[in-house]
Design an enzyme around this catalytic site. Structure first.
Site, PDB file in Angstrom:
ATOM      1  N   ASP A 131      48.681  23.732  71.802  1.00 20.49           N
ATOM      2  CA  ASP A 131      49.347  22.935  72.847  1.00 20.49           C
ATOM      3  C   ASP A 131      50.772  22.545  72.456  1.00 20.49           C
ATOM      4  O   ASP A 131      51.558  22.152  73.322  1.00 20.49           O
ATOM      5  CB  ASP A 131      48.554  21.656  73.138  1.00 20.49           C
ATOM      6  CG  ASP A 131      47.120  21.936  73.555  1.00 20.49           C
ATOM      7  OD1 ASP A 131      46.866  23.054  74.016  1.00 20.49           O
ATOM      8  OD2 ASP A 131      46.278  21.038  73.407  1.00 20.49           O
ATOM      9  N   MET A 173      46.211  26.697  79.262  1.00 24.09           N
ATOM     10  CA  MET A 173      45.760  25.465  78.595  1.00 24.09           C
ATOM     11  C   MET A 173      46.977  24.594  78.297  1.00 24.09           C
ATOM     12  O   MET A 173      48.085  24.867  78.777  1.00 24.09           O
ATOM     13  CB  MET A 173      45.018  25.817  77.314  1.00 24.09           C
ATOM     14  CG  MET A 173      43.589  26.252  77.538  1.00 24.09           C
ATOM     15  SD  MET A 173      42.735  26.403  75.957  1.00 24.09           S
ATOM     16  CE  MET A 173      41.033  26.479  76.499  1.00 24.09           C
ATOM     17  N   ARG A 269      45.162  34.141  94.782  1.00 19.11           N
ATOM     18  CA  ARG A 269      44.102  34.301  93.778  1.00 19.11           C
ATOM     19  C   ARG A 269      44.451  33.475  92.541  1.00 19.11           C
ATOM     20  O   ARG A 269      45.630  33.292  92.223  1.00 19.11           O
ATOM     21  CB  ARG A 269      43.955  35.761  93.353  1.00 19.11           C
ATOM     22  CG  ARG A 269      43.440  36.667  94.448  1.00 19.11           C
ATOM     23  CD  ARG A 269      41.938  36.442  94.663  1.00 19.11           C
ATOM     24  NE  ARG A 269      41.393  37.436  95.570  1.00 19.11           N
ATOM     25  CZ  ARG A 269      41.348  37.303  96.903  1.00 19.11           C
ATOM     26  NH1 ARG A 269      41.848  36.227  97.471  1.00 19.11           N
ATOM     27  NH2 ARG A 269      40.812  38.243  97.646  1.00 19.11           N
TER      28      ARG A 269
HETATM   29  O1  F6P Z   1      43.874  21.239  72.390  1.00 21.58           O
HETATM   30  C1  F6P Z   1      43.616  22.584  72.454  1.00 21.58           C
HETATM   31  C2  F6P Z   1      42.862  22.923  73.703  1.00 21.58           C
HETATM   32  O2  F6P Z   1      42.665  24.319  73.702  1.00 21.58           O
HETATM   33  C3  F6P Z   1      43.507  22.443  74.999  1.00 21.58           C
HETATM   34  O3  F6P Z   1      44.577  23.260  75.396  1.00 21.58           O
HETATM   35  C4  F6P Z   1      42.316  22.443  75.924  1.00 21.58           C
HETATM   36  O4  F6P Z   1      42.467  21.483  76.943  1.00 21.58           O
HETATM   37  C5  F6P Z   1      41.184  22.055  75.033  1.00 21.58           C
HETATM   38  O5  F6P Z   1      41.578  22.339  73.705  1.00 21.58           O
HETATM   39  C6  F6P Z   1      39.898  22.782  75.336  1.00 21.58           C
HETATM   40  O6  F6P Z   1      38.895  22.264  74.521  1.00 21.58           O
HETATM   41  P1  F6P Z   1      37.415  22.852  74.461  1.00 21.58           P
HETATM   42  O7  F6P Z   1      37.466  24.064  73.583  1.00 21.58           O
HETATM   43  O8  F6P Z   1      36.645  21.744  73.838  1.00 21.58           O
HETATM   44  O9  F6P Z   1      37.006  23.192  75.837  1.00 21.58           O
END
Ligand code: F6P
Length: 354
Positions: A131, A173, A269
């Site tokens: 992130d 993400m 989509r």
């Molecule tokens: O913080 C890293 C991250 O991949 C975020 O981008 C995402 O919101 C979250 O973790 C997803 O977490 P999980 O693997 O617990 O669904």
């Protein structure tokens, strides 16, 4: 000196490169004994700690491999009760650990800080996340790889968007920060980039898509998972609950499709990239950065500078107190030059017309 190494929170490409660099530096520079702790802090919370020796051979050949050879966990919270705290303390004493190198995100740093205060467990932190949202760290390893993966996805989406004359929404993400959506969106030639830092105006997006229906006949929208519509009272979860067809909804990309489709002639989509962005081998940039971070963490250990987290600020590797970054997040500053550049080259950021 006896040093533990663990990886906590969600995984990301480059973790193995850090484990390798920390271990090799500690062995060759300090003749330390290094042990790996399984599944983050969880490995220290049971009656028997789950650990394995990290030797030179054990960490050889892992530099380029995604994931973490130590395993990780998102949910382990050693601070949850007096009993778990006592268990962690007794495990650390029984193992004879002088310090633990904790490789993780803001949650892991917060746990490391809490354990130092509660049971005196010394930690050195190494920031990781796709992130790129850790305070005091302008670039975390894993981010470059995630940007590359999302960029490639956007490029692949473009050819099918073009063929079908569609509006394609790609959800990245990034939690509450838009770094991944912004950089992948710019690199992947998105026409519209929607970020958690800027609540989007639906009409602004409709206008761009309608104009492009006349000319280019397809539109690529890159949306960060934390983005939301301006003035929209419903959260994503509530929108899903109120939808007549909730099965098709699942995240902000699907919500946007639902809102956008009635205004457009083109089909809309959504593709949610999800965990594909966290997997795979790290890019060369991330391998180098992760190795630098691991090496620097070892220098902090060897010089007894515990309670600090490795950082990258103004291109320089350094460190700050873990307490300073625990539970804080770095979001995109609205004056960031990449936002200005995006606007100047005609990328729509979902802002309402003034
Ligand atoms: O913080 C890293 C991250 O991949 C975020 O981008 C995402 O919101 C979250 O973790 C997803 O977490 P999980 O693997 O617990 O669904």
């Amino acid at each position: 000196m006896k040093v533990g190494v663990l990886t906590g929170g969600g995984d990301c490409p480059g973790l193995n490169a850090v484990i390798r660099a920390v271990t090799k530096s500690l062995i060759s520079q300090g003749q330390c004994e290094v042990i790996g702790i399984a599944d983050g802090f969880e490995g220290l919370m049971g009656a028997t700690p789950r650990v394995k020796p990290l030797t030179w051979d054990e960490v050889s050949g892992i530099l380029h491999i995604g994931g973490t050879i130590l395993g990780t966990s998102n949910s382990a919270n050693p601070l949850k009760s007096e009993a778990t705290l006592a268990q962690v303390k007794s495990n650390v004493q029984a193992l004879g650990l002088d310090v633990v190198v904790a490789i993780g995100g803001d949650g892991t740093m917060s746990l490391a800080n809490g354990l130092a205060n509660a049971v005196g467990m010394q930690c050195v932190g190494v920031p990781k996340t796709i992130d790129n949202d850790i305070a005091s760290c302008e670039r975390s390893f894993g981010f470059d790889t995630a940007v590359a993966t999302a960029t490639e996805a956007l490029r692949r989406i473009e050819s099918t968007a073009n063929s079908h004359h569609r509006v394609m929404i790609v959800e990245t993400m990034g939690r509450n920060a838009g770094w991944l959506a912004l950089e992948a969106g710019v690199a992947g030639a998105a026409d519209i980039i929607l970020l958690p830092e800027i609540d989007y105006d639906l009409q602004a997006i409709v206008d761009v898509c309608q104009a492009r229906e006349q000319r280019q006949r397809y539109t690529i929208i890159c949306i960060g998972e934390g983005a939301k519509e301006s003035g929209h009272s419903l959260t994503v979860r509530e929108t899903i609950a109120h939808s007549p067809d909730p099965v098709r909804l699942g995240g902000v990309g699907h919500v946007l499709r639902e809102r956008l489709q009635p205004h457009l002639r083109s089909e809309v989509r959504t593709t949610v990239l999800g965990h594909v962005q966290r997997g795979g081998d790290p890019t060369p940039f991330d391998r180098v950065l992760a190795t630098q971070f691991g090496h620097h963490a070892a220098q902090l250990v060897l010089s007894g500078r515990f309670g600090r987290m490795v950082t990258l600020q103004q291109g320089q590797i350094g460190s700050v107190e873990i307490a300073q970054v625990a539970n804080t997040q770095r979001r995109i500053d609205l004056a960031h030059p990449l936002l200005t550049m995006a606007r100047d080259i005609g990328i729509c950021l979902g802002e309402a017309a003034r």
